[in-house]
Design a protein around this motif. Structure first.
Motif, PDB file in Angstrom:
ATOM      1  N   GLY A   1       3.804 -14.257   0.634  1.00  0.00           N
ATOM      2  CA  GLY A   1       3.514 -13.230   1.623  1.00  0.00           C
ATOM      3  C   GLY A   1       3.869 -11.836   1.142  1.00  0.00           C
ATOM      4  O   GLY A   1       4.226 -11.620  -0.009  1.00  0.00           O
ATOM      5  N   GLU A   2       3.769 -10.870   2.042  1.00  0.00           N
ATOM      6  CA  GLU A   2       4.174  -9.506   1.729  1.00  0.00           C
ATOM      7  C   GLU A   2       5.664  -9.367   2.004  1.00  0.00           C
ATOM      8  O   GLU A   2       6.214 -10.065   2.832  1.00  0.00           O
ATOM      9  N   GLY A   3       6.290  -8.444   1.303  1.00  0.00           N
ATOM     10  CA  GLY A   3       7.701  -8.194   1.553  1.00  0.00           C
ATOM     11  C   GLY A   3       8.519  -8.247   0.282  1.00  0.00           C
ATOM     12  O   GLY A   3       8.020  -7.997  -0.806  1.00  0.00           O
ATOM     13  N   LEU A   4       9.794  -8.618   0.439  1.00  0.00           N
ATOM     14  CA  LEU A   4      10.724  -8.594  -0.685  1.00  0.00           C
ATOM     15  C   LEU A   4      10.261  -9.442  -1.860  1.00  0.00           C
ATOM     16  O   LEU A   4      10.383  -9.035  -3.015  1.00  0.00           O
ATOM     17  N   LEU A   5       9.758 -10.631  -1.580  1.00  0.00           N
ATOM     18  CA  LEU A   5       9.330 -11.522  -2.660  1.00  0.00           C
ATOM     19  C   LEU A   5       7.820 -11.751  -2.630  1.00  0.00           C
ATOM     20  O   LEU A   5       7.328 -12.860  -2.757  1.00  0.00           O
ATOM     21  N   ASP A   6       7.097 -10.663  -2.491  1.00  0.00           N
ATOM     22  CA  ASP A   6       5.643 -10.654  -2.624  1.00  0.00           C
ATOM     23  C   ASP A   6       5.309 -11.296  -3.978  1.00  0.00           C
ATOM     24  O   ASP A   6       5.915 -10.957  -4.991  1.00  0.00           O
ATOM     25  N   PRO A   7       4.353 -12.223  -4.028  1.00  0.00           N
ATOM     26  CA  PRO A   7       4.054 -12.899  -5.298  1.00  0.00           C
ATOM     27  C   PRO A   7       3.509 -11.984  -6.391  1.00  0.00           C
ATOM     28  O   PRO A   7       3.469 -12.370  -7.553  1.00  0.00           O
ATOM     29  N   THR A   8       3.106 -10.752  -6.040  1.00  0.00           N
ATOM     30  CA  THR A   8       2.631  -9.824  -7.068  1.00  0.00           C
ATOM     31  C   THR A   8       3.761  -8.987  -7.657  1.00  0.00           C
ATOM     32  O   THR A   8       3.507  -8.160  -8.532  1.00  0.00           O
TER      33      THR A   8
ATOM     34  N   HIS B   1       5.569  -3.889  -9.133  1.00  0.00           N
ATOM     35  CA  HIS B   1       4.336  -4.576  -9.522  1.00  0.00           C
ATOM     36  C   HIS B   1       4.027  -4.409 -11.010  1.00  0.00           C
ATOM     37  O   HIS B   1       3.045  -4.961 -11.491  1.00  0.00           O
ATOM     38  N   LEU B   2       4.850  -3.640 -11.719  1.00  0.00           N
ATOM     39  CA  LEU B   2       4.586  -3.329 -13.123  1.00  0.00           C
ATOM     40  C   LEU B   2       5.551  -4.047 -14.046  1.00  0.00           C
ATOM     41  O   LEU B   2       6.733  -4.185 -13.739  1.00  0.00           O
ATOM     42  N   ARG B   3       5.042  -4.442 -15.218  1.00  0.00           N
ATOM     43  CA  ARG B   3       5.905  -5.096 -16.209  1.00  0.00           C
ATOM     44  C   ARG B   3       6.892  -4.109 -16.816  1.00  0.00           C
ATOM     45  O   ARG B   3       8.021  -4.466 -17.118  1.00  0.00           O
TER      46      ARG B   3
ATOM     47  N   MET C   1      -5.602  -6.156  -4.679  1.00  0.00           N
ATOM     48  CA  MET C   1      -5.181  -6.517  -3.336  1.00  0.00           C
ATOM     49  C   MET C   1      -4.840  -5.250  -2.558  1.00  0.00           C
ATOM     50  O   MET C   1      -4.020  -4.452  -2.990  1.00  0.00           O
ATOM     51  N   ILE C   2      -5.496  -5.034  -1.432  1.00  0.00           N
ATOM     52  CA  ILE C   2      -5.219  -3.878  -0.593  1.00  0.00           C
ATOM     53  C   ILE C   2      -4.246  -4.281   0.504  1.00  0.00           C
ATOM     54  O   ILE C   2      -4.455  -5.265   1.204  1.00  0.00           O
ATOM     55  N   TYR C   3      -3.170  -3.504   0.638  1.00  0.00           N
ATOM     56  CA  TYR C   3      -2.234  -3.717   1.730  1.00  0.00           C
ATOM     57  C   TYR C   3      -2.751  -2.949   2.940  1.00  0.00           C
ATOM     58  O   TYR C   3      -2.867  -1.730   2.910  1.00  0.00           O
ATOM     59  N   ARG C   4      -3.100  -3.664   3.995  1.00  0.00           N
ATOM     60  CA  ARG C   4      -3.685  -3.048   5.190  1.00  0.00           C
ATOM     61  C   ARG C   4      -2.603  -2.919   6.254  1.00  0.00           C
ATOM     62  O   ARG C   4      -2.281  -3.873   6.941  1.00  0.00           O
ATOM     63  N   ARG C   5      -2.061  -1.729   6.334  1.00  0.00           N
ATOM     64  CA  ARG C   5      -1.032  -1.431   7.319  1.00  0.00           C
ATOM     65  C   ARG C   5      -1.400  -0.129   8.002  1.00  0.00           C
ATOM     66  O   ARG C   5      -2.364   0.527   7.637  1.00  0.00           O
ATOM     67  N   SER C   6      -0.616   0.252   8.960  1.00  0.00           N
ATOM     68  CA  SER C   6      -0.783   1.570   9.557  1.00  0.00           C
ATOM     69  C   SER C   6       0.414   2.417   9.139  1.00  0.00           C
ATOM     70  O   SER C   6       1.416   1.885   8.665  1.00  0.00           O
ATOM     71  N   PHE C   7       0.285   3.713   9.314  1.00  0.00           N
ATOM     72  CA  PHE C   7       1.386   4.593   8.943  1.00  0.00           C
ATOM     73  C   PHE C   7       1.877   5.337  10.165  1.00  0.00           C
ATOM     74  O   PHE C   7       1.101   6.007  10.854  1.00  0.00           O
ATOM     75  N   ASP C   8       3.163   5.211  10.443  1.00  0.00           N
ATOM     76  CA  ASP C   8       3.796   5.918  11.552  1.00  0.00           C
ATOM     77  C   ASP C   8       4.927   6.761  10.974  1.00  0.00           C
ATOM     78  O   ASP C   8       5.968   6.232  10.593  1.00  0.00           O
ATOM     79  N   PRO C   9       4.744   8.099  10.890  1.00  0.00           N
ATOM     80  CA  PRO C   9       5.774   8.936  10.275  1.00  0.00           C
ATOM     81  C   PRO C   9       7.101   8.943  11.022  1.00  0.00           C
ATOM     82  O   PRO C   9       8.121   9.332  10.470  1.00  0.00           O
ATOM     83  N   ALA C  10       7.100   8.475  12.268  1.00  0.00           N
ATOM     84  CA  ALA C  10       8.340   8.444  13.054  1.00  0.00           C
ATOM     85  C   ALA C  10       9.094   7.125  12.901  1.00  0.00           C
ATOM     86  O   ALA C  10      10.194   6.974  13.423  1.00  0.00           O
ATOM     87  N   SER C  11       8.515   6.178  12.174  1.00  0.00           N
ATOM     88  CA  SER C  11       9.160   4.867  12.041  1.00  0.00           C
ATOM     89  C   SER C  11      10.298   4.924  11.033  1.00  0.00           C
ATOM     90  O   SER C  11      10.548   5.952  10.403  1.00  0.00           O
ATOM     91  N   GLY C  12      10.969   3.809  10.862  1.00  0.00           N
ATOM     92  CA  GLY C  12      12.081   3.743   9.915  1.00  0.00           C
ATOM     93  C   GLY C  12      11.720   3.071   8.611  1.00  0.00           C
ATOM     94  O   GLY C  12      12.607   2.799   7.793  1.00  0.00           O
TER      95      GLY C  12
END
Length: 200
Positions: A149-156, A103-105, A1-12
């Motif tokens: 979904g993606e986030g704290l409780l991502d199913p993976t 994501h690792l056991r 599964m590829i996470y498709r996001r953008s990267f903003d170095p100025a973000s938080g």
């Protein structure tokens, strides 16, 4: 599964916070390439980047920006040798393990292996979601613990960490913690949209 996001170095966000530690021109091992956006940014900073990812598509996405891409399961044996020449793994100024450990056991095993890949004076930059986040705790009060979904409780996610449990894991693997940081997201801003004031 590829996470498709953008990267903003100025973000938080956590990846931006990790990026601020990295010196331009460094040697970097990136674990988990997603769609290659962070590897591309690192290359633009003059970094020499090697990448390990389990997903062949993620490896292909990172390939134009990396010196070397190894497609491998981080829990399998042998991927370290593929990073170097003549079977000897190189050592890196920075090892970036951003939202991978959960994501690792067996995160402890990976951390002990990474210890040998960090050059003297080098650093491991690591982020994980915090299972003790107020949104998850609020959900438990409301009898709800739901993956999705993606986030704290991502199913993976197969292992969950708090600051304390992660700290113990790092120290047991031989790392010294230089600094803690956290992204800040209120429960109603999280993917759960938890309204704490609505709880009994």
């Amino acid at each position: 599964m590829i996470y498709r996001r953008s990267f903003d170095p100025a973000s938080g966000d956590s990846l931006a916070r990790l990026s601020r530690w990295i010196r331009p021109g460094s040697s970097i091992l990136g674990l988990g390439a997603a769609a290659g956006y962070f590897t591309e940014w690192l290359q633009r900073q003059g970094a020499i980047v090697d990448v390990v990812d389990i997903d062949p598509d993620a490896g292909r996405a990172a390939q134009p920006f990396a010196r070397r891409v190894v497609v491998a399961d981080l829990e399998a044996d042998g991927w370290e040798a593929e990073l170097g020449e003549r079977g000897e793994a190189p050592r890196y100024e920075f090892v970036v393990c951003a939202d991978v450990l959960e994501h690792l056991r067996d995160g402890a095993r990976l951390l002990s292996r990474l210890r040998t890949l960090v050059a003297p004076g080098g650093e491991l930059l690591l982020s994980v979601p915090n299972v003790a986040h107020a949104a998850i705790i609020a959900g438990l009060f409301d009898d709800c613990f739901q993956y999705g979904g993606e986030g704290l409780l991502d199913p993976t996610h197969v292992r969950l960490y708090t600051w304390r449990s992660l700290g113990e894991l790092l120290r047991d693997a031989g790392f010294r913690i230089l600094e803690w940081d956290a992204t800040e997201l209120t429960p109603d801003e999280s993917e759960f949209r938890t309204r704490v004031e609505a709880l009994a």
